[in-house]
Write a protein that holds these residues in place. Structure first.
Motif, mmCIF file in Angstrom:
data_model
loop_
_atom_site.group_PDB
_atom_site.id
_atom_site.type_symbol
_atom_site.label_atom_id
_atom_site.label_comp_id
_atom_site.label_asym_id
_atom_site.label_seq_id
_atom_site.Cartn_x
_atom_site.Cartn_y
_atom_site.Cartn_z
ATOM 1 N N PHE A 42 0.828 -1.202 0.000
ATOM 2 C CA PHE A 42 0.000 0.000 0.000
ATOM 3 C C PHE A 42 0.866 1.256 0.000
ATOM 4 O O PHE A 42 0.577 2.228 -0.708
ATOM 5 N N LEU A 43 1.926 1.252 0.803
ATOM 6 C CA LEU A 43 2.829 2.397 0.834
ATOM 7 C C LEU A 43 3.439 2.659 -0.538
ATOM 8 O O LEU A 43 3.636 3.818 -0.934
ATOM 9 N N THR A 44 3.723 1.595 -1.262
ATOM 10 C CA THR A 44 4.278 1.737 -2.609
ATOM 11 C C THR A 44 3.288 2.449 -3.522
ATOM 12 O O THR A 44 3.650 3.379 -4.253
ATOM 13 N N PHE A 45 2.030 2.013 -3.467
ATOM 14 C CA PHE A 45 0.991 2.665 -4.263
ATOM 15 C C PHE A 45 0.820 4.128 -3.838
ATOM 16 O O PHE A 45 0.717 5.027 -4.683
ATOM 17 N N ILE B 170 3.705 11.072 -5.934
ATOM 18 C CA ILE B 170 4.676 11.586 -6.903
ATOM 19 C C ILE B 170 3.962 12.211 -8.103
ATOM 20 O O ILE B 170 4.464 13.168 -8.706
ATOM 21 N N VAL B 171 2.776 11.688 -8.433
ATOM 22 C CA VAL B 171 1.992 12.273 -9.519
ATOM 23 C C VAL B 171 1.721 13.746 -9.247
ATOM 24 O O VAL B 171 1.730 14.579 -10.164
ATOM 25 N N ALA B 172 1.513 14.096 -7.978
ATOM 26 C CA ALA B 172 1.216 15.480 -7.598
ATOM 27 C C ALA B 172 2.364 16.425 -7.931
ATOM 28 O O ALA B 172 2.150 17.633 -8.098
ATOM 29 N N ALA C 164 17.233 -1.128 -0.003
ATOM 30 C CA ALA C 164 17.050 -0.305 -1.204
ATOM 31 C C ALA C 164 15.585 0.083 -1.384
ATOM 32 O O ALA C 164 15.269 1.234 -1.711
ATOM 33 N N TYR C 165 14.695 -0.870 -1.158
ATOM 34 C CA TYR C 165 13.257 -0.625 -1.343
ATOM 35 C C TYR C 165 12.762 0.423 -0.345
ATOM 36 O O TYR C 165 12.052 1.361 -0.713
ATOM 37 N N ALA C 166 13.142 0.246 0.925
ATOM 38 C CA ALA C 166 12.727 1.194 1.959
ATOM 39 C C ALA C 166 13.291 2.585 1.684
ATOM 40 O O ALA C 166 12.611 3.596 1.904
ATOM 41 N N THR C 167 14.518 2.637 1.187
ATOM 42 C CA THR C 167 15.148 3.919 0.890
ATOM 43 C C THR C 167 14.434 4.635 -0.248
ATOM 44 O O THR C 167 14.193 5.850 -0.178
ATOM 45 N N LEU C 168 14.079 3.890 -1.305
ATOM 46 C CA LEU C 168 13.373 4.494 -2.430
ATOM 47 C C LEU C 168 12.002 5.018 -1.998
ATOM 48 O O LEU C 168 11.586 6.112 -2.408
ATOM 49 N N LEU C 169 11.309 4.234 -1.174
ATOM 50 C CA LEU C 169 10.012 4.681 -0.671
ATOM 51 C C LEU C 169 10.157 5.966 0.147
ATOM 52 O O LEU C 169 9.407 6.935 -0.044
#
Length: 229
Positions: free
Chosen positions: A24-27, A33-35, A202-207
């Motif tokens: 859900f956090l990814t979505f 980011i669209v904003a 890496a995933y947590a950092t990108l989020l």
């Protein structure tokens, strides 16, 4: 039922709910980011996810996942402290020195910060948007203008600081929780243990960077706007 009555079952519930919340956090991050590129497009997404029946059902399901994750976190933490003293997390695994080790020892504290941040976020956005639509009120804002609410919220220095603290705590939480959840589900053997840790980091950092980019971009835009007024 063993999922609820046994220690292993509770860890599985924690892992499954945790992974679901990460998705859900990814979505949510991608949506935010669209904003940065198009406020109207962001509002279109908000409208699609507004007070529609499917969005309300999804929100209730998400709330159930969050509550289950939080409740089981407290239960497992209490069990761990009783059984192992200073070990504060459900998965008893030796972690290398560094940030992840600190996170693994302070998951409860990080979790509390995250819950408080979640309450703030719900008050700033969900309450003014979905709840306002359901209650047929405005709460001082147009409930369909998610972009406008975002612009206002992240123009407030206090909110920006609190959100940054929240995201940092979330990052620490995820760097440990990501690989720990997979290990609990039996997906982390000798070969993949280190790999999942790197992937999780890496995933947590990108989020975290995605969320921070939105918060700080809107804040500095507001600062520049005030400076040119």
């Amino acid at each position: 039922m063993w999922l609820f009555n046994s220690s292993i079952g509770r860890k599985v519930v924690m892992s499954v709910t945790g992974i679901s919340l990460i998705l859900f956090l990814t979505f949510h991050c991608c949506m935010n980011i669209v904003a940065l590129f198009d406020g109207n497009a962001y509002n279109m997404i908000c409208k699609m996810l507004g007070a529609n029946w499917y969005a309300v059902v999804a929100t209730l399901g998400l709330a159930g996942l969050a509550v289950a994750h939080i409740v089981y976190a407290f239960i497992l933490t209490a069990q761990n402290r009783s059984a192992r003293g200073d070990n504060r997390y459900a998965v008893a695994t030796t972690v290398n020195a560094g940030k992840v080790e600190w996170a693994s020892k302070n998951m409860l504290v990080l979790g509390i910060i995250i819950v408080l941040g979640l309450c703030l976020h719900l008050a700033n956005f969900w309450y003014k948007m979905m709840f306002a639509e359901l209650a047929h009120t405005t709460m001082g804002f147009d409930p369909t203008d998610g972009y406008g609410i975002m612009v206002y919220t992240f123009s407030q220095p206090l909110y920006v600081v609190l959100y940054v603290i929240w995201i940092v705590a979330l990052w620490f939480h995820l760097t440990h929780g990501f690989w720990s959840s997979l290990q609990t589900l039996g997906l982390s053997g000798k070969t993949w243990f280190c790999r999942w840790k790197v992937i999780g980091f890496a995933y947590a950092t990108l989020l975290a960077l995605g969320f921070l980019a939105v918060i700080l971009t809107f804040y500095f835009k507001s600062v520049l706007c005030c400076a040119t007024c």
